[in-house]
Write a protein that holds these residues in place. Structure first.
Motif, PDB file in Angstrom:
ATOM      1  N   UNK A  86      54.215   3.126  10.136  1.00 15.43           N
ATOM      2  CA  UNK A  86      55.186   3.829  10.966  1.00 15.43           C
ATOM      3  C   UNK A  86      54.730   5.241  11.285  1.00 15.43           C
ATOM      4  N   UNK A  87      54.126   5.905  10.307  1.00 17.41           N
ATOM      5  CA  UNK A  87      53.585   7.245  10.539  1.00 17.41           C
ATOM      6  C   UNK A  87      52.478   7.186  11.591  1.00 17.41           C
ATOM      7  N   UNK A  88      51.691   6.110  11.538  1.00 15.43           N
ATOM      8  CA  UNK A  88      50.620   5.955  12.530  1.00 15.43           C
ATOM      9  C   UNK A  88      51.170   5.639  13.916  1.00 15.43           C
ATOM     10  N   UNK A  89      52.382   5.095  13.961  1.00 15.40           N
ATOM     11  CA  UNK A  89      52.975   4.758  15.261  1.00 15.40           C
ATOM     12  C   UNK A  89      53.529   5.984  15.983  1.00 15.40           C
ATOM     13  N   UNK A  90      53.773   7.037  15.243  1.00 13.09           N
ATOM     14  CA  UNK A  90      54.294   8.249  15.857  1.00 13.09           C
ATOM     15  C   UNK A  90      55.150   9.030  14.897  1.00 13.09           C
ATOM     16  N   UNK A 138      42.208  14.735  12.636  1.00 14.25           N
ATOM     17  CA  UNK A 138      41.442  14.885  13.874  1.00 14.25           C
ATOM     18  C   UNK A 138      40.425  16.016  13.751  1.00 14.25           C
ATOM     19  N   UNK A 139      39.359  15.905  14.530  1.00 16.53           N
ATOM     20  CA  UNK A 139      38.324  16.940  14.536  1.00 16.53           C
ATOM     21  C   UNK A 139      38.912  18.269  14.996  1.00 16.53           C
ATOM     22  N   UNK A 197      49.065   8.756   0.590  1.00 17.17           N
ATOM     23  CA  UNK A 197      50.371   9.208   0.096  1.00 17.17           C
ATOM     24  C   UNK A 197      50.704  10.577   0.683  1.00 17.17           C
ATOM     25  N   UNK A 198      49.748  11.503   0.608  1.00 16.93           N
ATOM     26  CA  UNK A 198      50.000  12.873   1.062  1.00 16.93           C
ATOM     27  C   UNK A 198      50.370  12.911   2.542  1.00 16.93           C
ATOM     28  N   UNK A 199      49.718  12.085   3.345  1.00 20.04           N
ATOM     29  CA  UNK A 199      50.013  12.061   4.774  1.00 20.04           C
ATOM     30  C   UNK A 199      51.464  11.661   5.028  1.00 20.04           C
ATOM     31  N   UNK A 200      51.922  10.621   4.339  1.00 21.45           N
ATOM     32  CA  UNK A 200      53.310  10.190   4.512  1.00 21.45           C
ATOM     33  C   UNK A 200      54.267  11.246   3.970  1.00 21.45           C
ATOM     34  N   UNK A 227      55.770  13.564  13.508  1.00 22.03           N
ATOM     35  CA  UNK A 227      55.320  14.953  13.661  1.00 22.03           C
ATOM     36  C   UNK A 227      53.809  15.126  13.600  1.00 22.03           C
ATOM     37  N   UNK A 228      53.147  14.469  12.657  1.00 19.11           N
ATOM     38  CA  UNK A 228      51.699  14.655  12.525  1.00 19.11           C
ATOM     39  C   UNK A 228      50.944  14.033  13.692  1.00 19.11           C
ATOM     40  N   UNK A 229      51.365  12.847  14.101  1.00 23.17           N
ATOM     41  CA  UNK A 229      50.703  12.197  15.234  1.00 23.17           C
ATOM     42  C   UNK A 229      50.999  12.932  16.531  1.00 23.17           C
ATOM     43  N   UNK A 230      52.246  13.331  16.723  1.00 24.75           N
ATOM     44  CA  UNK A 230      52.643  13.973  17.978  1.00 24.75           C
ATOM     45  C   UNK A 230      51.963  15.329  18.171  1.00 24.75           C
TER      46      UNK A 230
END
Length: 489
Positions: A434-438, A305-306, A472-475, A440-443
């Motif tokens: 699943x990471x995109x669904x919610x 995110x910005x 990969x790093x994001x997950x 720690x990073x998304x929340x």
């Protein structure tokens, strides 16, 4: 100790093992692991800004960590705790290049061989093994070890046979090394040891390297072997130390060897592109602030995110972290020093402090002969044609070791790690969604979930292959945050 009774903690210039410290107004604490510091302060929280170095693969944070209040001492620096309690950091270690003037090519190559054999002896314990991929680096360590060590080490190799992993299939090169050296090689099939598809233990910080699962499987295999192994020679550091690429071409041109430089450009897959990069190096284009900022903007994953980018000062941090290449004729050395420094600063040579730390817990030591300071001092003094010549990389390594199998010595390609990454990400696409669904990073507002889904779709469709490492790093970071159970601050 300092003259006033203070304390000095030093980290060598080629160190790969990290050194952490904390100083929050109370006593200064130092440890080679984060958990050593957290044992004293278990309330330490994850640092939202510090995670940027794990979410953006090209970013190396030489002094930060994933934990608030925990700092990292860069290689070649000393942490000085004065008697009055003041703390300072000084750069006190620098590897001077050797003097190779007036030496013939043969003499330079012979000294390189001598120093490589010495590096192996320094790393060895008598119960050694080589992580053998079939590439030029690990094959060279195997060949050197069989002539330079008193006892012949064994080899341990990961092998690939699946059609989708054809670009990683180096079995014939492993076979050639085994035959040429007489080394016994244990083979571990690795088709299923893919990123995001095979398990590996979590460490003190996120493990942002896609080989973690396969390395964990190999470590388990070595540790359980009926013949104990105490030291493992790893080829990491070979690329950082020995690759010439366009830097060697630019150096040849800067040193007046224009005809050879122009001839060398024709050996690249894209001669025109390589020529443009070479010219830009010579003109100092990559040192201009605008160029570095544009590079950074391309490297930042578009799903961050910005707000998070602004909080981290991500563009400036990334732009400032790129190697500085300011001296024509010494580009190859400067780039190598930067890569080695980044690897050490992050406490890892690709596979990281996690790999070394996990190995130590199993009673095994991972060593990196290519990161020997005396070998580096000699290598950085070599002329550019010993890095790349006639389309061949790591020329000095090939010339220094006639014991290499002919098929390996003549090899121009290397295994394509992108094939492993793509196979893993394709198989684990639902995990990424699943990471995109919610999570720690998304929340916490670090990632834009819609942007992550779009990037994944583009990657799977072949429109954005450059997204692979950051996906990969994001997950990896999201999974680690779930593991440590700490909300981002």
């Amino acid at each position: 100790m300092t003259p006033d009774g203070g304390l000095v903690v030093y980290r060598s210039p080629m160190a790969t093992r990290p050194l952490f410290y904390s100083h929050g107004g109370g006593p200064v604490r130092v440890s080679s692991t984060v958990r050593g510091l957290r044992a004293v302060d278990p309330k330490a929280a994850v640092d939202r800004v510090g995670l940027a170095a794990y979410l953006v693969p090209p970013l190396c944070d030489r002094t930060g960590s994933a934990w608030a209040g925990v700092r990292r001492l860069p290689p070649g620096h000393a942490l000085i705790v004065h008697a009055g309690g003041a703390v300072s950091i000084r750069e006190v270690g620098y590897i001077e290049t050797a003097d190779t003037h007036r030496l013939s090519r043969a003499e330079m190559v012979e000294e390189f061989r001598t120093r490589l054999l010495t590096a192996l002896r320094r790393c060895g314990t008598g119960h050694d093994a080589v992580l053998l991929s079939g590439g030029i680096d690990s094959a060279s360590l195997a060949a050197a070890a069989t002539v330079g060590l008193q006892s012949r080490p064994r080899g341990f190799a990961l092998t690939y046979s699946a059609p989708a992993l054809r670009a990683c299939d180096e079995r014939r090169y492993v076979d050639a090394v085994e035959e040429a050296t007489g080394m016994r090689v244990v083979r571990l099939p690795a088709d299923d040891l893919l990123p995001l598809c095979a398990e590996h233990p979590f460490g003190d910080e996120p493990e942002a390297w896609t080989y973690a699962a396969r390395n964990w499987a190999m470590l388990q295999r070595i540790a359980s072997d009926s013949e104990p192994v105490s030291s493992i020679f790893a080829g990491e550091g070979g690329d950082e130390l020995l690759l010439g690429q366009v830097f060697a071409v630019a150096d040849r041109q800067a040193l007046g060897d224009t005809a050879a430089a122009e001839s060398e450009l024709s050996t690249f897959p894209d001669p025109a592109g390589a020529g443009s990069v070479t010219q830009a190096l010579l003109e100092g284009v990559y040192e201009r602030r605008g160029s570095r900022v544009q590079h950074a903007l391309r490297d930042i994953p578009p799903w961050l995110t910005a707000e998070y980018q602004d909080q981290c000062g991500l563009v400036d941090r990334l732009a400032d972290s790129y190697p500085h290449l300011t001296e024509p004729g010494h580009f190859t050395e400067a780039y190598s020093r930067a890569l080695v420094g980044e690897a050490g600063a992050a406490g890892r040579v690709h596979c990281g402090g996690w790999w070394e730390d996990t190995a130590r817990r199993a009673g095994v030591t991972v060593t990196y002969p290519f990161l020997d300071p005396d070998l580096a001092a000699w290598t950085w003094a070599l002329p550019p044609e010993l890095f790349r010549d006639k389309g061949m990389e790591k020329v000095v390594l090939r010339e220094a070791l006639p014991e290499l199998p002919a098929t390996v010595a003549a090899r121009r390609d290397k295994a394509d790690a992108r094939a492993l990454m793509r196979a893993g990400l394709e198989r684990a696409a639902d995990t990424i969604r699943t990471v995109a669904d919610g999570g720690p990073l998304a929340d916490s507002g670090v990632i834009d979930t819609a942007g992550l889904r779009t990037a994944l779709d583009d990657y799977l469709a072949g429109r954005a292959p450059e997204h692979g490492p950051a996906l990969w790093a994001t997950v990896a970071v999201d999974s680690w945050l779930t593991h440590v159970g700490d909300a981002l601050r």
